[in-house]
Design a protein around this motif. Structure first.
Motif, PDB file in Angstrom:
ATOM      1  N   GLN A 188      11.763   0.405  -9.536  1.00  0.00           N
ATOM      2  CA  GLN A 188      11.094  -0.876  -9.346  1.00  0.00           C
ATOM      3  C   GLN A 188      10.932  -1.096  -7.848  1.00  0.00           C
ATOM      4  O   GLN A 188      11.898  -1.362  -7.148  1.00  0.00           O
ATOM      5  N   LEU A 189       9.734  -0.943  -7.371  1.00  0.00           N
ATOM      6  CA  LEU A 189       9.450  -1.038  -5.945  1.00  0.00           C
ATOM      7  C   LEU A 189       8.816  -2.381  -5.616  1.00  0.00           C
ATOM      8  O   LEU A 189       8.415  -3.125  -6.504  1.00  0.00           O
ATOM      9  N   GLY A 190       8.676  -2.656  -4.354  1.00  0.00           N
ATOM     10  CA  GLY A 190       7.981  -3.841  -3.876  1.00  0.00           C
ATOM     11  C   GLY A 190       7.160  -3.466  -2.661  1.00  0.00           C
ATOM     12  O   GLY A 190       7.581  -2.657  -1.843  1.00  0.00           O
ATOM     13  N   CYS A 191       5.980  -4.042  -2.565  1.00  0.00           N
ATOM     14  CA  CYS A 191       5.104  -3.778  -1.414  1.00  0.00           C
ATOM     15  C   CYS A 191       5.792  -4.269  -0.146  1.00  0.00           C
ATOM     16  O   CYS A 191       6.247  -5.413  -0.070  1.00  0.00           O
ATOM     17  N   ILE A 192       5.866  -3.418   0.848  1.00  0.00           N
ATOM     18  CA  ILE A 192       6.553  -3.764   2.086  1.00  0.00           C
ATOM     19  C   ILE A 192       5.771  -4.802   2.900  1.00  0.00           C
ATOM     20  O   ILE A 192       6.332  -5.499   3.718  1.00  0.00           O
ATOM     21  N   GLN A 193       4.469  -4.937   2.619  1.00  0.00           N
ATOM     22  CA  GLN A 193       3.657  -5.877   3.377  1.00  0.00           C
ATOM     23  C   GLN A 193       3.593  -7.252   2.719  1.00  0.00           C
ATOM     24  O   GLN A 193       3.836  -8.253   3.372  1.00  0.00           O
ATOM     25  N   CYS A 194       3.307  -7.319   1.414  1.00  0.00           N
ATOM     26  CA  CYS A 194       3.140  -8.622   0.758  1.00  0.00           C
ATOM     27  C   CYS A 194       4.253  -8.962  -0.220  1.00  0.00           C
ATOM     28  O   CYS A 194       4.347 -10.087  -0.682  1.00  0.00           O
ATOM     29  N   GLY A 195       5.095  -7.986  -0.567  1.00  0.00           N
ATOM     30  CA  GLY A 195       6.203  -8.233  -1.469  1.00  0.00           C
ATOM     31  C   GLY A 195       5.866  -8.159  -2.947  1.00  0.00           C
ATOM     32  O   GLY A 195       6.719  -8.416  -3.786  1.00  0.00           O
ATOM     33  N   ALA A 196       4.638  -7.800  -3.294  1.00  0.00           N
ATOM     34  CA  ALA A 196       4.234  -7.706  -4.702  1.00  0.00           C
ATOM     35  C   ALA A 196       5.039  -6.619  -5.404  1.00  0.00           C
ATOM     36  O   ALA A 196       5.277  -5.555  -4.832  1.00  0.00           O
ATOM     37  N   PRO A 197       5.482  -6.876  -6.633  1.00  0.00           N
ATOM     38  CA  PRO A 197       6.211  -5.849  -7.369  1.00  0.00           C
ATOM     39  C   PRO A 197       5.292  -4.695  -7.751  1.00  0.00           C
ATOM     40  O   PRO A 197       4.129  -4.898  -8.085  1.00  0.00           O
ATOM     41  N   CYS A 198       5.788  -3.481  -7.664  1.00  0.00           N
ATOM     42  CA  CYS A 198       5.018  -2.308  -8.062  1.00  0.00           C
ATOM     43  C   CYS A 198       5.977  -1.206  -8.484  1.00  0.00           C
ATOM     44  O   CYS A 198       7.187  -1.336  -8.327  1.00  0.00           O
ATOM     45  N   CYS A 199       5.443  -0.133  -9.035  1.00  0.00           N
ATOM     46  CA  CYS A 199       6.267   0.979  -9.514  1.00  0.00           C
ATOM     47  C   CYS A 199       5.718   2.282  -8.942  1.00  0.00           C
ATOM     48  O   CYS A 199       4.771   2.274  -8.157  1.00  0.00           O
ATOM     49  N   LEU A 200       6.281   3.393  -9.357  1.00  0.00           N
ATOM     50  CA  LEU A 200       5.822   4.691  -8.863  1.00  0.00           C
ATOM     51  C   LEU A 200       4.370   4.977  -9.246  1.00  0.00           C
ATOM     52  O   LEU A 200       3.676   5.721  -8.565  1.00  0.00           O
ATOM     53  N   THR A 201       3.911   4.383 -10.339  1.00  0.00           N
ATOM     54  CA  THR A 201       2.549   4.635 -10.807  1.00  0.00           C
ATOM     55  C   THR A 201       1.512   3.854 -10.018  1.00  0.00           C
ATOM     56  O   THR A 201       0.457   4.385  -9.692  1.00  0.00           O
ATOM     57  N   CYS A 230      -2.856  -3.907  -0.461  1.00  0.00           N
ATOM     58  CA  CYS A 230      -2.432  -3.699   0.930  1.00  0.00           C
ATOM     59  C   CYS A 230      -2.782  -2.302   1.427  1.00  0.00           C
ATOM     60  O   CYS A 230      -3.214  -2.137   2.565  1.00  0.00           O
ATOM     61  N   ALA A 231      -2.608  -1.291   0.575  1.00  0.00           N
ATOM     62  CA  ALA A 231      -2.971   0.071   0.968  1.00  0.00           C
ATOM     63  C   ALA A 231      -4.465   0.153   1.241  1.00  0.00           C
ATOM     64  O   ALA A 231      -4.890   0.800   2.204  1.00  0.00           O
ATOM     65  N   GLU A 232      -5.259  -0.528   0.423  1.00  0.00           N
ATOM     66  CA  GLU A 232      -6.710  -0.550   0.625  1.00  0.00           C
ATOM     67  C   GLU A 232      -7.058  -1.166   1.970  1.00  0.00           C
ATOM     68  O   GLU A 232      -7.895  -0.639   2.707  1.00  0.00           O
ATOM     69  N   SER A 233      -6.407  -2.270   2.331  1.00  0.00           N
ATOM     70  CA  SER A 233      -6.720  -2.919   3.600  1.00  0.00           C
ATOM     71  C   SER A 233      -6.228  -2.114   4.803  1.00  0.00           C
ATOM     72  O   SER A 233      -6.883  -2.056   5.830  1.00  0.00           O
ATOM     73  N   ILE A 234      -5.064  -1.468   4.668  1.00  0.00           N
ATOM     74  CA  ILE A 234      -4.531  -0.656   5.771  1.00  0.00           C
ATOM     75  C   ILE A 234      -5.399   0.575   6.009  1.00  0.00           C
ATOM     76  O   ILE A 234      -5.728   0.907   7.148  1.00  0.00           O
ATOM     77  N   LEU A 235      -5.771   1.243   4.934  1.00  0.00           N
ATOM     78  CA  LEU A 235      -6.544   2.482   5.048  1.00  0.00           C
ATOM     79  C   LEU A 235      -8.046   2.262   5.067  1.00  0.00           C
ATOM     80  O   LEU A 235      -8.807   3.203   5.256  1.00  0.00           O
ATOM     81  N   GLU A 236      -8.451   1.006   4.845  1.00  0.00           N
ATOM     82  CA  GLU A 236      -9.871   0.649   4.776  1.00  0.00           C
ATOM     83  C   GLU A 236     -10.607   1.498   3.752  1.00  0.00           C
ATOM     84  O   GLU A 236     -11.635   2.108   4.027  1.00  0.00           O
ATOM     85  N   LEU A 237     -10.033   1.537   2.532  1.00  0.00           N
ATOM     86  CA  LEU A 237     -10.604   2.296   1.422  1.00  0.00           C
ATOM     87  C   LEU A 237     -10.977   1.337   0.288  1.00  0.00           C
ATOM     88  O   LEU A 237     -10.191   1.133  -0.627  1.00  0.00           O
ATOM     89  N   PRO A 238     -12.145   0.751   0.305  1.00  0.00           N
ATOM     90  CA  PRO A 238     -12.500  -0.215  -0.736  1.00  0.00           C
ATOM     91  C   PRO A 238     -12.616   0.411  -2.119  1.00  0.00           C
ATOM     92  O   PRO A 238     -12.578  -0.286  -3.112  1.00  0.00           O
ATOM     93  N   TRP A 239     -12.681   1.713  -2.212  1.00  0.00           N
ATOM     94  CA  TRP A 239     -12.814   2.392  -3.501  1.00  0.00           C
ATOM     95  C   TRP A 239     -11.477   2.807  -4.090  1.00  0.00           C
ATOM     96  O   TRP A 239     -11.403   3.350  -5.173  1.00  0.00           O
ATOM     97  N   ALA A 240     -10.369   2.565  -3.367  1.00  0.00           N
ATOM     98  CA  ALA A 240      -9.050   2.986  -3.837  1.00  0.00           C
ATOM     99  C   ALA A 240      -8.716   2.298  -5.157  1.00  0.00           C
ATOM    100  O   ALA A 240      -8.848   1.088  -5.259  1.00  0.00           O
ATOM    101  N   PRO A 241      -8.288   3.058  -6.162  1.00  0.00           N
ATOM    102  CA  PRO A 241      -7.934   2.436  -7.450  1.00  0.00           C
ATOM    103  C   PRO A 241      -6.679   1.591  -7.309  1.00  0.00           C
ATOM    104  O   PRO A 241      -5.791   1.916  -6.527  1.00  0.00           O
TER     105      PRO A 241
END
Length: 65
Positions: free
Chosen positions: A17-30, A44-55
């Motif tokens: 059970q992970l949490g986003c280091i930037q916004c704190g949203a709960p997430c998992c390995l998937t 957050c990964a989309e905004s950091i990497l500037e990848l609007p197509w990231a799933p």
């Protein structure tokens, strides 16, 4: 055991059970993105990497293949 992440994936172990280091949203390995040993949610990964197509879910599925 038997817990589910907000993405719908089953979480087998408590330490998965992970949490986003930037916004704190709960997430998992998937549904998390690991960047430089830190977990980030899809938004957050989309905004950091500037990848609007990231799933937003199942990004690690590509690594399993």
């Amino acid at each position: 055991m038997g817990a589910r992440c907000r993405c719908g994936s089953e979480i087998q172990f408590h330490f998965d059970q992970l949490g986003c280091i930037q916004c704190g949203a709960p997430c998992c390995l998937t549904c998390s993105y690991e960047l430089e040993s830190a977990a980030y949610c899809g938004s957050c990964a989309e905004s950091i990497l500037e990848l609007p197509w990231a799933p937003e879910t199942r990004p690690n599925a590509l690594l399993a293949g």
